[in-house]
Design an enzyme around this catalytic site. Structure first.
Site, PDB file in Angstrom:
ATOM      1  N   SER A 186      -6.272 121.213  55.848  1.00  0.00           N
ATOM      2  CA  SER A 186      -6.709 122.698  55.683  1.00  0.00           C
ATOM      3  C   SER A 186      -7.017 123.198  56.938  1.00  0.00           C
ATOM      4  O   SER A 186      -7.211 124.500  57.347  1.00  0.00           O
ATOM      5  CB  SER A 186      -8.137 122.562  54.829  1.00  0.00           C
ATOM      6  OG  SER A 186      -9.093 121.521  55.322  1.00  0.00           O
ATOM      7  N   HIS A 214      -3.596 124.021  50.010  1.00  0.00           N
ATOM      8  CA  HIS A 214      -2.763 124.906  50.896  1.00  0.00           C
ATOM      9  C   HIS A 214      -1.273 125.005  50.694  1.00  0.00           C
ATOM     10  O   HIS A 214      -0.550 125.453  51.468  1.00  0.00           O
ATOM     11  CB  HIS A 214      -3.257 124.610  52.307  1.00  0.00           C
ATOM     12  CG  HIS A 214      -4.894 124.980  52.411  1.00  0.00           C
ATOM     13  ND1 HIS A 214      -5.420 126.227  52.774  1.00  0.00           N
ATOM     14  CD2 HIS A 214      -5.682 124.273  52.605  1.00  0.00           C
ATOM     15  CE1 HIS A 214      -6.510 126.087  52.839  1.00  0.00           C
ATOM     16  NE2 HIS A 214      -7.034 124.743  52.804  1.00  0.00           N
ATOM     17  N   LYS A 250      -6.620 129.825  46.214  1.00  0.00           N
ATOM     18  CA  LYS A 250      -6.022 130.242  47.698  1.00  0.00           C
ATOM     19  C   LYS A 250      -4.829 130.936  47.530  1.00  0.00           C
ATOM     20  O   LYS A 250      -4.980 132.237  46.865  1.00  0.00           O
ATOM     21  CB  LYS A 250      -5.896 128.784  48.355  1.00  0.00           C
ATOM     22  CG  LYS A 250      -7.428 128.452  49.026  1.00  0.00           C
ATOM     23  CD  LYS A 250      -7.416 127.182  49.657  1.00  0.00           C
ATOM     24  CE  LYS A 250      -8.916 127.222  50.135  1.00  0.00           C
ATOM     25  NZ  LYS A 250      -9.369 125.810  50.155  1.00  0.00           N
TER      26      LYS A 250
HETATM   27  C1  LIG Z   1     -10.576 124.857  49.870  1.00  0.00           C
HETATM   28  C2  LIG Z   1     -10.337 123.646  49.476  1.00  0.00           C
HETATM   29  C3  LIG Z   1     -10.968 122.877  48.553  1.00  0.00           C
HETATM   30  C4  LIG Z   1     -12.039 123.717  47.542  1.00  0.00           C
HETATM   31  O1  LIG Z   1     -11.170 124.423  46.533  1.00  0.00           O
HETATM   32  P1  LIG Z   1     -12.182 125.570  46.103  1.00  0.00           P
HETATM   33  O2  LIG Z   1     -11.387 125.745  44.710  1.00  0.00           O
HETATM   34  O3  LIG Z   1     -12.612 126.633  47.044  1.00  0.00           O
HETATM   35  O4  LIG Z   1     -13.495 124.776  45.470  1.00  0.00           O
HETATM   36  C5  LIG Z   1     -10.595 121.741  48.256  1.00  0.00           C
HETATM   37  N1  LIG Z   1      -9.538 121.058  49.173  1.00  0.00           N
HETATM   38  C6  LIG Z   1      -9.127 121.682  50.226  1.00  0.00           C
HETATM   39  C7  LIG Z   1      -8.136 120.861  51.197  1.00  0.00           C
HETATM   40  C8  LIG Z   1      -9.464 123.048  50.578  1.00  0.00           C
HETATM   41  O5  LIG Z   1      -9.043 123.599  51.432  1.00  0.00           O
END
Ligand SMILES: *Cc1c(COP(=O)(O)O)cnc(C)c1O
Length: 397
Positions: A186, A214, A250
């Site tokens: 991330s 991602h 995302k």
């Molecule tokens: C953003 C993110 C999460 C969390 O996901 P949410 O749905 O925002 O709680 C988990 N793992 C990674 C790698 C992320 O970037």
């Protein structure tokens, strides 16, 4: 002052002094990666390069319409957990769609990606077991591993020799073993070596789980980092990830987490994962938005290509390594340097928040640029020129 307030104030002072205090700023996002930041007379319109809405689907008219219609027909909230009365037909549709898209037998949806990992890991392993986590994996994988109470082994980032050594030393003393990694990291945007991880997992009878927050929507025809790795696999290499977790918050532009896996694994999770059982189902509008967005992801390949092309254009202009996903980091070192760089870019009309410890390791505070399908090429070129002029040592600029 009460001892509680004195405690909080003292902690905050200490964090402030170390450049680690965090503050919320009112931000109103618009189409085309624009954001209005601040309130009243202080409000500014900026081009955002720090949002994970890679395909701009959170602002897509079709996605918003689907959410609005679901609110009008099914209500604003789910009213209860899925296992009580919250299980609207939309959830089943979303799970079937996710499984079909990702090519797994089944899927289960959670309230968020964070909640998914807090639920999945403890449902699969416990105190007699071993969890192996990449050191740069997301905070919620570590949180899930700690909650499980299993032995925790952290391996060096993407270092398969180190993982092999840890497995050789520690695997035999435990019942089950679970390997946890981001599919796309991330904060760095690099990919996990899924073929090598598959081989090690098989050799040591460990279960492999990826957090593909991602990757979904971006890599592998939108199907994520596993599909991408399968496409890239050299002759004889195999890629098999039996536990593919991700988020709908995302590239999908909505909210919620998911696990794509086999039917028995998904049924076990629905029976045992505490963050599935003891929490209210996602609001129907959110589920409808995710369904509409998945439809677009599956059929509009050009969005995904544009988002990746934008990240690559920026990296090329600045002289950074070619990115494999939509994330481009520029490591600056100390938190103060990252904060100052972020403020300087804001003066130029760009929104790029500073990423500081503990989100990233000490001494690696950074600007993390993210690129989306609807960014304008002009803005990317202006941003790159600014970054080159201000933050790169002269030799490399
Ligand atoms: C953003 C993110 C999460 C969390 O996901 P949410 O749905 O925002 O709680 C988990 N793992 C990674 C790698 C992320 O970037």
């Amino acid at each position: 002052m009460s001892s509680l307030d004195a405690f909080a104030a003292q902690k905050l002072d200490d964090l402030e002094a170390r450049g680690l205090r965090r503050r919320l700023v009112v931000t109103e996002r618009e189409a085309a990666a624009l954001a209005r930041r601040g309130t009243g007379g202080q409000q500014r319109r900026l081009v955002s390069f720090c949002c994970n809405d890679y395909l701009n689907l959170s602002q897509d008219e079709r996605v918003k319409q689907a959410a609005a219609e679901a609110a009008l027909t099914a209500g604003a909230g789910a009213g209860a957990s899925r296992l009580i009365t919250g299980n609207h037909a939309l959830y089943e549709r979303l799970e079937q769609r996710l499984a079909a898209f990702k090519g797994t037998a089944a899927a289960v949806v959670f309230g968020s990606g964070y909640l998914a990992n807090l639920g999945i890991v403890p449902a699969l392993v416990g105190k007699d077991d071993l969890v192996l986590v990449d050191e740069l994996a997301h905070a919620c994988l570590f949180a899930g591993a700690r909650l499980a109470g299993a032995a925790l082994a952290v391996f060096r980032h993407n270092d398969m020799n180190h993982l092999e050594t840890v497995l050789q030393e520690r695997r035999a003393a435990h019942g089950q073993a679970l390997i946890l990694t981001d599919g796309v990291f991330s904060m760095d945007g690099d990919l996990a070596p899924l073929a090598e991880l598959t081989a090690l997992a098989r050799r040591f009878d460990a279960w492999l789980m990826t957090d593909d927050a991602h990757g979904l929507g971006v890599l592998g025809e939108g199907r994520g980092s596993t599909a991408h790795a399968i496409q890239r696999a050299a002759g004889g290499e195999e890629v098999e990830v039996p536990l593919q977790m991700g988020t709908l918050s995302k590239a999908v532009g909505a909210y919620g987490g998911y696990l794509c896996a086999s039917r028995p694994v998904v049924d076990l999770i629905k029976t045992r994962a505490r963050t599935f059982i003891y929490t209210t189902a996602l609001p129907p509008p959110v589920v409808a938005a995710a369904l509409a967005a998945l439809e677009i992801i599956e059929h509009e390949a050009s969005r995904r290509r544009r988002a990746l092309d934008h990240a690559r254009l920026f990296a090329e202009l600045v002289g950074l390594p070619r990115p494999e996903a939509c994330i481009v980091p520029l490591v600056l070192g100390e938190s103060a340097a990252a904060l100052a760089a972020s403020h300087a870019l804001e003066e130029e009309g760009f929104l790029v928040t500073a990423i500081r410890p503990p989100t990233v390791p000490d001494g690696t505070a950074r600007l993390r640029f993210t690129f989306t399908a609807d960014h304008r090429e002009d803005d990317i070129r202006r941003l790159a020129a600014c970054v080159r002029a201000r933050f790169l040592p002269r030799e490399s600029a």
